[in-house]
Design an enzyme around this catalytic site. Sequence first.
Site, PDB file in Angstrom:
ATOM      1  N   THR A  71      -4.307   6.199   1.435  1.00 42.77           N
ATOM      2  CA  THR A  71      -4.715   7.599   1.658  1.00 42.77           C
ATOM      3  C   THR A  71      -5.697   8.097   0.606  1.00 42.77           C
ATOM      4  O   THR A  71      -5.706   9.289   0.270  1.00 42.77           O
ATOM      5  CB  THR A  71      -3.495   8.567   1.713  1.00 42.77           C
ATOM      6  OG1 THR A  71      -2.328   7.869   2.136  1.00 42.77           O
ATOM      7  CG2 THR A  71      -3.751   9.690   2.702  1.00 42.77           C
ATOM      8  N   LYS A 115     -10.927  -1.472   6.863  1.00 41.68           N
ATOM      9  CA  LYS A 115      -9.694  -1.137   7.581  1.00 41.68           C
ATOM     10  C   LYS A 115     -10.110  -0.451   8.886  1.00 41.68           C
ATOM     11  O   LYS A 115     -10.854   0.531   8.850  1.00 41.68           O
ATOM     12  CB  LYS A 115      -8.880  -0.173   6.713  1.00 41.68           C
ATOM     13  CG  LYS A 115      -7.773   0.578   7.434  1.00 41.68           C
ATOM     14  CD  LYS A 115      -6.975   1.420   6.436  1.00 41.68           C
ATOM     15  CE  LYS A 115      -5.979   2.308   7.152  1.00 41.68           C
ATOM     16  NZ  LYS A 115      -4.956   2.850   6.247  1.00 41.68           N
ATOM     17  N   GLU A 132       0.863  -1.194   0.000  1.00 35.05           N
ATOM     18  CA  GLU A 132       0.000   0.000   0.000  1.00 35.05           C
ATOM     19  C   GLU A 132       0.891   1.233   0.000  1.00 35.05           C
ATOM     20  O   GLU A 132       1.590   1.515   0.969  1.00 35.05           O
ATOM     21  CB  GLU A 132      -0.899  -0.003   1.250  1.00 35.05           C
ATOM     22  CG  GLU A 132      -1.749   1.255   1.369  1.00 35.05           C
ATOM     23  CD  GLU A 132      -2.493   1.350   2.705  1.00 35.05           C
ATOM     24  OE1 GLU A 132      -2.699   0.308   3.362  1.00 35.05           O
ATOM     25  OE2 GLU A 132      -2.834   2.481   3.087  1.00 35.05           O
ATOM     26  N   ARG A 152       0.700  10.422  -0.069  1.00 30.55           N
ATOM     27  CA  ARG A 152       1.063  11.504   0.854  1.00 30.55           C
ATOM     28  C   ARG A 152       2.155  12.398   0.305  1.00 30.55           C
ATOM     29  O   ARG A 152       2.479  13.415   0.907  1.00 30.55           O
ATOM     30  CB  ARG A 152       1.585  10.916   2.169  1.00 30.55           C
ATOM     31  CG  ARG A 152       0.536  10.190   2.954  1.00 30.55           C
ATOM     32  CD  ARG A 152       1.033  10.027   4.367  1.00 30.55           C
ATOM     33  NE  ARG A 152       0.502   8.833   4.970  1.00 30.55           N
ATOM     34  CZ  ARG A 152       0.888   8.372   6.128  1.00 30.55           C
ATOM     35  NH1 ARG A 152       1.834   8.985   6.799  1.00 30.55           N
ATOM     36  NH2 ARG A 152       0.356   7.283   6.622  1.00 30.55           N
TER      37      ARG A 152
HETATM   38  O1  LIG Z   1      -2.042   7.422   4.950  1.00 33.71           O
HETATM   39  C1  LIG Z   1      -2.986   6.674   5.159  1.00 33.71           C
HETATM   40  O2  LIG Z   1      -4.039   6.712   4.585  1.00 33.71           O
HETATM   41  C2  LIG Z   1      -2.912   5.596   6.074  1.00 33.71           C
HETATM   42  O3  LIG Z   1      -3.324   4.563   5.694  1.00 33.71           O
HETATM   43  C3  LIG Z   1      -2.368   5.755   7.393  1.00 33.71           C
HETATM   44  C4  LIG Z   1      -1.555   4.520   7.725  1.00 33.71           C
HETATM   45  O4  LIG Z   1      -2.352   3.404   7.665  1.00 33.71           O
HETATM   46  C5  LIG Z   1      -0.947   4.646   9.036  1.00 33.71           C
HETATM   47  O5  LIG Z   1      -0.244   5.857   9.102  1.00 33.71           O
HETATM   48  C6  LIG Z   1      -0.019   3.529   9.346  1.00 33.71           C
HETATM   49  O6  LIG Z   1       0.163   3.620  10.681  1.00 33.71           O
HETATM   50  P1  LIG Z   1       1.494   3.213  11.442  1.00 33.71           P
HETATM   51  O7  LIG Z   1       1.750   1.779  11.117  1.00 33.71           O
HETATM   52  O8  LIG Z   1       1.107   3.446  12.853  1.00 33.71           O
HETATM   53  O9  LIG Z   1       2.560   4.132  10.964  1.00 33.71           O
END
Ligand SMILES: O=C(O)C(=O)C[C@H](O)[C@H](O)COP(=O)(O)O
Length: 216
Positions: A68, A128, A40, A44
Amino acid sequence: MDILDIMRTGPVIPVIVIDRLEDAVPLARALVAGGVRVLELTLRTPVALKAIEAIANEVEGAIIGVGTIARVQDFDASLKAGALFGVSPGLTPELIAAARDSALPLLPGVMTPSDVIAARAAGFTELKLFPAQQAGGIGMLKALAGPFPDVTFCPTGGISAATAADFLVLPNVACVGGSWLTPAEAVAGKDWARITELARQACALARPALQGETSS
Ligand SMILES: O=C(O)C(=O)C[C@H](O)[C@H](O)COP(=O)(O)O
């Protein structure tokens, strides 16, 4: 592949942020070499769509998706880049309509029981849970299993190598998502061997047989 096939491909979906386009292909190859095929890549950064295109064209074995997804126009852009699925951090009526009009399979984000009800009413039963740890983590997923026995989750957010296994034993969890497979300093330092090793460790996590799944 539909979203459930994608979720069942492996126990962990890495959530990837690419700042330098040149990193996309070697990073994806490093993950695939470690056995992690579903990727994925988040929208960003300005190079995200180009990075997805490069991976789609050049990395054999990768199942590349877009993370995202938060705007209607993201669906078309993702398909054009060659993405095979999309992941959103939440779900709105506009995104539901866009998903219906698009060929891109969507794994939508939810955080509350009302979100689950709305997503299910729109036809989504693979969701999710985001941000998973902050939403209540294991306890939240166990609580959601009661009223929503037909929903399968990919919890993401705040999960680590140390906690992933605790999520993966839950019967309503098909896989987990997380950024720990691609630490920012490893990507910055082009330490692809470390990323392959992290991917290998993630693949070794036991994924439970889901209800209705036959062993083969
Ligand atoms: O940008 C997005 O749409 C996302 O999907 C956010 C991510 O799923 C999380 O930022 C992952 O979280 P961590 O594993 O805690 O770093």
